[in-house]
Design a protein around this motif. Structure first.
Motif, PDB file in Angstrom:
ATOM      1  N   LEU A 182      54.036   6.094 -17.776  1.00  0.00           N
ATOM      2  CA  LEU A 182      55.079   6.818 -18.515  1.00  0.00           C
ATOM      3  C   LEU A 182      55.839   7.773 -17.606  1.00  0.00           C
ATOM      4  CD1 LEU A 182      52.923   7.139 -21.697  1.00  0.00           C
ATOM      5  CD2 LEU A 182      55.307   6.380 -21.774  1.00  0.00           C
ATOM      6  N   MET A 183      55.154   8.489 -16.734  1.00  0.00           N
ATOM      7  CA  MET A 183      55.873   9.426 -15.851  1.00  0.00           C
ATOM      8  C   MET A 183      56.809   8.668 -14.911  1.00  0.00           C
ATOM      9  SD  MET A 183      53.380  10.734 -12.707  1.00  0.00           S
ATOM     10  CE  MET A 183      54.538  11.801 -11.890  1.00  0.00           C
ATOM     11  N   ALA A 184      56.354   7.495 -14.437  1.00  0.00           N
ATOM     12  CA  ALA A 184      57.178   6.719 -13.512  1.00  0.00           C
ATOM     13  C   ALA A 184      58.488   6.290 -14.168  1.00  0.00           C
ATOM     14  CB  ALA A 184      56.415   5.498 -13.014  1.00  0.00           C
ATOM     15  N   ASN A 185      58.480   6.204 -15.485  1.00  0.00           N
ATOM     16  CA  ASN A 185      59.692   5.827 -16.211  1.00  0.00           C
ATOM     17  C   ASN A 185      60.464   7.040 -16.719  1.00  0.00           C
ATOM     18  OD1 ASN A 185      60.131   2.701 -16.779  1.00  0.00           O
ATOM     19  ND2 ASN A 185      57.940   3.082 -16.530  1.00  0.00           N
ATOM     20  N   GLY A 186      60.006   8.229 -16.363  1.00  0.00           N
ATOM     21  CA  GLY A 186      60.773   9.426 -16.684  1.00  0.00           C
ATOM     22  C   GLY A 186      60.379  10.155 -17.950  1.00  0.00           C
ATOM     23  N   ALA A 187      59.228   9.807 -18.538  1.00  0.00           N
ATOM     24  CA  ALA A 187      58.769  10.581 -19.704  1.00  0.00           C
ATOM     25  C   ALA A 187      58.162  11.901 -19.231  1.00  0.00           C
ATOM     26  CB  ALA A 187      57.740   9.788 -20.489  1.00  0.00           C
ATOM     27  N   VAL A 188      58.235  12.908 -20.102  1.00  0.00           N
ATOM     28  CA  VAL A 188      57.620  14.192 -19.793  1.00  0.00           C
ATOM     29  C   VAL A 188      56.218  14.203 -20.410  1.00  0.00           C
ATOM     30  CG1 VAL A 188      57.775  16.684 -20.080  1.00  0.00           C
ATOM     31  CG2 VAL A 188      59.857  15.327 -19.731  1.00  0.00           C
ATOM     32  N   ALA A 244      60.209   6.038 -23.659  1.00  0.00           N
ATOM     33  CA  ALA A 244      59.481   7.237 -24.097  1.00  0.00           C
ATOM     34  C   ALA A 244      60.090   8.500 -23.517  1.00  0.00           C
ATOM     35  CB  ALA A 244      58.024   7.129 -23.656  1.00  0.00           C
ATOM     36  N   ASP A 245      60.252   9.510 -24.381  1.00  0.00           N
ATOM     37  CA  ASP A 245      60.628  10.837 -23.886  1.00  0.00           C
ATOM     38  C   ASP A 245      59.385  11.655 -23.576  1.00  0.00           C
ATOM     39  OD1 ASP A 245      63.521  10.682 -24.186  1.00  0.00           O
ATOM     40  OD2 ASP A 245      63.137  10.640 -26.353  1.00  0.00           O
ATOM     41  N   LYS A 275      66.044   3.323 -25.191  1.00  0.00           N
ATOM     42  CA  LYS A 275      65.656   3.775 -26.537  1.00  0.00           C
ATOM     43  C   LYS A 275      66.323   2.893 -27.594  1.00  0.00           C
ATOM     44  CE  LYS A 275      65.286   8.403 -27.244  1.00  0.00           C
ATOM     45  NZ  LYS A 275      65.598   9.863 -27.094  1.00  0.00           N
ATOM     46  N   LYS A 276      67.549   2.507 -27.316  1.00  0.00           N
ATOM     47  CA  LYS A 276      68.236   1.630 -28.280  1.00  0.00           C
ATOM     48  C   LYS A 276      67.539   0.271 -28.368  1.00  0.00           C
ATOM     49  CE  LYS A 276      72.813   2.048 -27.399  1.00  0.00           C
ATOM     50  NZ  LYS A 276      74.205   2.319 -27.339  1.00  0.00           N
ATOM     51  N   GLN A 277      67.144  -0.237 -27.205  1.00  0.00           N
ATOM     52  CA  GLN A 277      66.440  -1.527 -27.219  1.00  0.00           C
ATOM     53  C   GLN A 277      65.138  -1.426 -28.017  1.00  0.00           C
ATOM     54  OE1 GLN A 277      65.844  -2.763 -23.099  1.00  0.00           O
ATOM     55  NE2 GLN A 277      68.041  -2.854 -22.694  1.00  0.00           N
ATOM     56  N   LEU A 278      64.415  -0.330 -27.810  1.00  0.00           N
ATOM     57  CA  LEU A 278      63.161  -0.177 -28.554  1.00  0.00           C
ATOM     58  C   LEU A 278      63.441   0.003 -30.048  1.00  0.00           C
ATOM     59  CD1 LEU A 278      60.079   0.025 -28.590  1.00  0.00           C
ATOM     60  CD2 LEU A 278      60.299   2.492 -28.183  1.00  0.00           C
ATOM     61  N   ALA A 279      64.482   0.770 -30.348  1.00  0.00           N
ATOM     62  CA  ALA A 279      64.832   0.984 -31.759  1.00  0.00           C
ATOM     63  C   ALA A 279      65.146  -0.351 -32.438  1.00  0.00           C
ATOM     64  CB  ALA A 279      66.025   1.937 -31.862  1.00  0.00           C
ATOM     65  N   ALA A 280      65.845  -1.223 -31.729  1.00  0.00           N
ATOM     66  CA  ALA A 280      66.163  -2.538 -32.304  1.00  0.00           C
ATOM     67  C   ALA A 280      64.877  -3.329 -32.540  1.00  0.00           C
ATOM     68  CB  ALA A 280      67.098  -3.303 -31.368  1.00  0.00           C
ATOM     69  N   PHE A 290      61.570  10.600 -28.651  1.00  0.00           N
ATOM     70  CA  PHE A 290      60.595   9.512 -28.811  1.00  0.00           C
ATOM     71  C   PHE A 290      59.268   9.993 -28.211  1.00  0.00           C
ATOM     72  CE2 PHE A 290      63.176   5.287 -29.304  1.00  0.00           C
ATOM     73  CZ  PHE A 290      63.935   5.864 -30.329  1.00  0.00           C
ATOM     74  N   ASP A 291      58.365  10.289 -29.113  1.00  0.00           N
ATOM     75  CA  ASP A 291      57.104  10.937 -28.745  1.00  0.00           C
ATOM     76  C   ASP A 291      56.006   9.870 -28.820  1.00  0.00           C
ATOM     77  OD1 ASP A 291      54.813  12.463 -28.627  1.00  0.00           O
ATOM     78  OD2 ASP A 291      55.511  13.980 -30.039  1.00  0.00           O
ATOM     79  N   VAL A 292      55.466   9.478 -27.662  1.00  0.00           N
ATOM     80  CA  VAL A 292      54.692   8.236 -27.578  1.00  0.00           C
ATOM     81  C   VAL A 292      53.221   8.464 -27.243  1.00  0.00           C
ATOM     82  CG1 VAL A 292      54.423   6.169 -26.139  1.00  0.00           C
ATOM     83  CG2 VAL A 292      56.693   6.806 -26.979  1.00  0.00           C
ATOM     84  N   GLN A 293      52.363   7.845 -28.023  1.00  0.00           N
ATOM     85  CA  GLN A 293      50.935   7.818 -27.685  1.00  0.00           C
ATOM     86  C   GLN A 293      50.450   6.376 -27.763  1.00  0.00           C
ATOM     87  OE1 GLN A 293      48.304  10.362 -29.989  1.00  0.00           O
ATOM     88  NE2 GLN A 293      46.838  10.468 -28.295  1.00  0.00           N
ATOM     89  N   ILE A 294      50.154   5.793 -26.623  1.00  0.00           N
ATOM     90  CA  ILE A 294      49.761   4.380 -26.574  1.00  0.00           C
ATOM     91  C   ILE A 294      48.492   4.246 -25.758  1.00  0.00           C
ATOM     92  CG2 ILE A 294      51.944   3.166 -26.979  1.00  0.00           C
ATOM     93  CD1 ILE A 294      52.551   3.379 -24.010  1.00  0.00           C
ATOM     94  N   LYS A 295      47.431   3.819 -26.404  1.00  0.00           N
ATOM     95  CA  LYS A 295      46.125   3.659 -25.751  1.00  0.00           C
ATOM     96  C   LYS A 295      45.146   3.203 -26.812  1.00  0.00           C
ATOM     97  CE  LYS A 295      46.656   8.024 -24.584  1.00  0.00           C
ATOM     98  NZ  LYS A 295      46.473   7.878 -23.139  1.00  0.00           N
TER      99      LYS A 295
END
Ligand code: 26Q
Length: 796
Positions: free
Chosen positions: A645-651, A624-625, A507-512, A528-533
């Motif tokens: 996203l799930m594979a990286n641990g997002a809900v 992504a959270d 998250k810090k890397q993305l924030a930067a 971090f609430d993500v919608q990408i498509k």
């Protein structure tokens, strides 16, 4: 060949000297990238040749995956990982005082696809190479890929994507494998001296198709398959003179990727693109087959052609043409072979996306292919009318309503038809392709999509991949099901807190990155609430926007949010898709207003990152959270970002649509937040009156009013149009019907996040259940159940 750090450093320095007559301290980052790519490429050209030789020697069945789009993402990183050189390269460069991270960012991404379908094609190529499956891609080498997206005053502006500007580090031009492709003119059949019918052509436009081959490396197994992309050029016929205008017309064919992914538009040039790469592909397959085999009867044992969506469906009549006109087989023999060779995947249920060509345009552009389709149509009707009657047969015949209907042609000419998630396949069977399912039930099957964990975990999130290696060993890299073992993390404080630390680091890397790209500072403790498509009305980015407005109004009225939020979007809209562009403008306007409102502070931020592509996805996904998968049920064929996203641990916050249903099955109800109408409910949602909801629900009323009351400045036109789409034109995708349920889902997200331990548990469960969605398995199922090819795991 073992590449040590010493060898790598020597090769790299030598390459720079050769290429630039300069020292590595005296060249640009772009030049460093080009030299590094050339060195890495040189490490697997041997694998490419060996692999080809091996397939030839073993006379293995070859699968050709025909797709008008591939979206490979950057090659450098994945190739280095696959070759097992990550440490060697990183440390070697560090010794020279160079940063690998910086150099790899200099690679232009080949944006040769729009979104999910193209990326799936590339994940499949990567997984096939990892599994040692002899699968080659066949597509188009567009000179310009999908446009680069900029925002000017919040509006999307499209910039040409000149991905080849500094050369092509990964492709090899194979001029000696060029083919001629014919368009237009007149065609007639005439017996030759042996009495065989020959097709004669006059006044055709001839185009030379030149292949560029890209090596697709397997994961540490010595395999390198091929993605063959065709480029249109002038034929080099000495007796013919071409004008500049003719040259332009020919170059036009592979000049640019069409940027629409959901709305069908019958453009002549698009038809030419389709036939161009299909004809070149089929001709080169038959040519290669001919080198090894006498009789064409064994073709189905040695060759499979897969049609990725309908865009390459002309492969059916094109193979018929080659078998009959060039190889002199009878219709029946050719048809028997063609059906056994072809298989087809459908990726959409949206009727407006179904491909149909006006017969007249088709007949003029591809006269011989049109004749063959007429005959396919005639025979189909003759066979089916006695069994199913005229009416039902006519609804799915290849020709109808004055159009050539590519989906029906694809089903009729193939032995296998599949959808891309369970619910999608079911819907295909009982709606869009219903009558054909009735006629050929044995052809239909499901193949739920998958993703390549090499790219989406190991490349995108080496930190998490490292934790997995340490916790459960590296077996999951070859057998993704072993990710299940990560269930040991549940309630293991030590593992959970390390995972938490990694998540926070990402998250810090993305924030930067957000700060450097957009100048927006975000709180890394927020959700971090993500919608990408892709931006599309059915994917309902607008529902997400409504929730943001809701939060904003709460904050303005003095309430606090349960947890601060950063809403992150990435989305391109098709340039001609006016409504989607209006939603982009709205989201940018929300960002502008909310991020600069001193009352709001760190409680709420809206971040719309421009130019969403594979490289940006690799940055966003590990941070992504929450994964927003909120399409109206019944509309999203599968979705694949949900899996990444799930594979990286997002809900996942999801409707029960596409592959979300299978994700919910895999993680179980407690570890996903679902909401909204089901497929059946949405389908039977009759007498819907959005204006009644607007009138009776004060929360929704208040949210929608902000679109037109000046709350958000400089967005009047768009605000009004969007308001009207919901209230006046009755909300086609049922946002208002789902809003309260969505909001309840968001509240559940808050309460789960507040208990950080249980949140990390859910994240760990999501990671551990994601192996099921590895494209390594998907491609195995295609191989075994559709293409009938053996899987040969090479030595690891
Ligand atoms: C067709 C004709 C003319 C111009 C453009 C097109 C065209 C181009 C691309 C039509 C469709 C596409 C892409 C469609 C696509 O990406 N579909 C997605 O495929 C994913 C992989 O199966 C699914 O996960 C998504 O649900 C689906 O939307």
């Amino acid at each position: 060949m073992k590449v040590t750090e010493k060898k790598f450093v020597a090769d790299f320095k030598k390459k720079i000297a050769e290429m630039y007559t300069a020292d590595y301290t005296d060249v640009s980052v772009d030049q460093l990238y080009q030299a590094l790519a050339a060195v890495v490429h040189s490490y697997f050209v041997g694998n490419q040749q060996e692999t080809r030789k091996k397939y030839k020697k073993e006379d293995r069945k070859q699968v050709y995956y025909f797709s008008i789009e591939f979206l490979p993402g950057r090659f450098l990183d994945l190739n280095i990982l696959n070759l097992g050189l990550s440490a060697v390269v990183k440390e070697g460069l560090a010794k020279l005082g160079l940063s690998y991270q910086k150099i790899k960012e200099a690679e232009p991404e080949p944006g040769l696809g729009n979104g999910g379908l193209g990326r799936l094609g590339s994940d499949f190529l990567d997984s096939a190479a990892a599994q040692g499956i002899a699968l080659q891609g066949n597509g188009i080498r567009y000179k310009y890929g999908l446009f680069d997206q900029r925002f000017v005053n919040g509006y999307q502006v499209e910039i040409p994507d000149d991905w080849l500007r500094s050369g092509d580090q990964w492709g090899s031009r194979r001029e000696n494998r060029a083919c001629l492709v014919r368009f237009g003119g007149n065609v007639w059949l005439q017996p030759d001296s042996l009495g065989r019918l020959r097709a004669n052509y006059e006044n055709t436009q001839d185009v030379m198709a030149v292949p560029y081959d890209y090596g697709i490396t397997g994961y540490q197994n010595g395999v390198a398959n091929r993605m063959r992309l065709w480029s249109a050029e002038l034929p080099n016929q000495k007796d013919k003179i071409y004008t500049i205008a003719q040259k332009e017309e020919i170059n036009q064919i592979t000049e640019i990727l069409y940027p629409d992914d959901s709305n069908w538009e019958g453009q002549l040039l698009r038809l030419k693109q389709e036939y161009f790469f299909v004809s070149a592909g089929v001709q080169s397959i038959i040519r290669a087959y001919r080198h090894l085999h006498q009789s064409l009867s064994q073709l189905p044992e040695k060759i499979a052609i897969h049609i990725n969506d309908t865009h390459p469906a002309v492969a059916v009549p094109e193979l018929m043409r080659v078998l009959m006109d060039d190889e002199f087989l009878s219709w029946d023999h050719a048809w028997n072979i063609t059906q056994k060779v072809m298989s087809y995947t459908n990726h959409t249920l949206m009727s407006e996306a179904l491909e149909t060509w006006p017969e007249e345009m088709f007949a003029q552009t591809l006269p011989r292919i049109y004749q063959i389709i007429q005959e396919i149509d005639r025979r189909f009707r003759a066979e089916m009318i006695p069994l199913y009657g005229n009416e039902l047969t006519a609804t799915v015949a290849p020709l109808g309503d004055g159009n050539v209907r590519m989906a029906y042609l694809a089903v009729i000419g193939s032995h296998s038809v599949n959808g891309v998630a369970k619910v999608h396949t079911e819907l295909l069977e009982d709606s869009v392709l219903g009558p054909l399912y009735k006629m050929f039930p044995e052809r239909f099957n499901n193949k739920t999509n998958g993703i390549n964990l090499k790219r989406w975990l190991q490349v995108a999130n080496p930190e998490l991949a490292g934790l997995l290696d340490e916790t459960i060993g590296t077996g999951w890299q070859h057998h993704p099901d072993e990710l299940q073992k990560f269930m040991v993390a549940v309630n293991d404080q030590k593992v959970l807190s390390r995972m938490g630390a990694i998540r926070h680091e990402k998250k810090k890397q993305l924030a930067a990155f957000i700060e450097s790209d957009l100048g927006i500072k975000v709180d890394t403790h927020a959700i971090f609430d993500v919608q990408i498509k892709r931006l599309h009305a059915y994917k309902r980015q607008l529902l997400h926007a409504m929730y943001i407005i809701d939060e904003y109004l709460q904050l303005k009225s003095g309430k606090k949010l349960a947890v601060p939020r950063v809403h992150i979007f990435g989305a391109k809209a098709a340039p001609s898709y006016h409504y989607a562009k209006q939603i982009i403008k709205l989201l940018n306007t929300l960002a502008e207003t909310i991020n600069n409102d001193p009352d709001i502070g760190d409680q709420l931020k809206v971040v719309f990152l421009p130019n969403y592509d594979v490289s940006l996805a690799e940055k966003i996904i590990p941070a992504a959270d929450v994964s927003e998968q909120i399409s109206l049920a019944g509309k999203e064929a599968s979705g694949t970002s949900n899996m990444k996203l799930m594979a990286n641990g997002a809900v996942t916050l999801a409707t029960m649509d596409g592959a979300n249903i299978e994700i919910a099955d895999a993680v179980r109800q407690d570890n996903i937040v679902t909401f909204g109408l089901s497929v059946a409910e949405a389908e039977n949602y009759q007498n819907y009156r959005a204006s009644d909801i607007y009138a009776s629900d004060p929360v929704i009323h208040r949210i929608l009013d902000t679109l037109v009351d000046g709350t958000f400045a400089n967005c009047q036109t768009e605000g009004q149009a969007i308001f009207d789409s919901l209230v006046k034109y009755n909300d086609q995708y049922l946002l208002l019907a789902d809003y309260q349920s969505y909001k309840a889902g968001q509240a559940r997200i808050d309460s789960l996040y507040l208990d950080r331990n249980s949140w990390y548990n859910i994240a760990a469960i999501n990671v551990s259940q994601s192996g099921k969605f590895s494209s390594d398995y998907t491609i195995e199922r295609y191989a075994e159940e559709i293409w009938q090819v053996k899987i040969e795991q090479s030595a690891q």
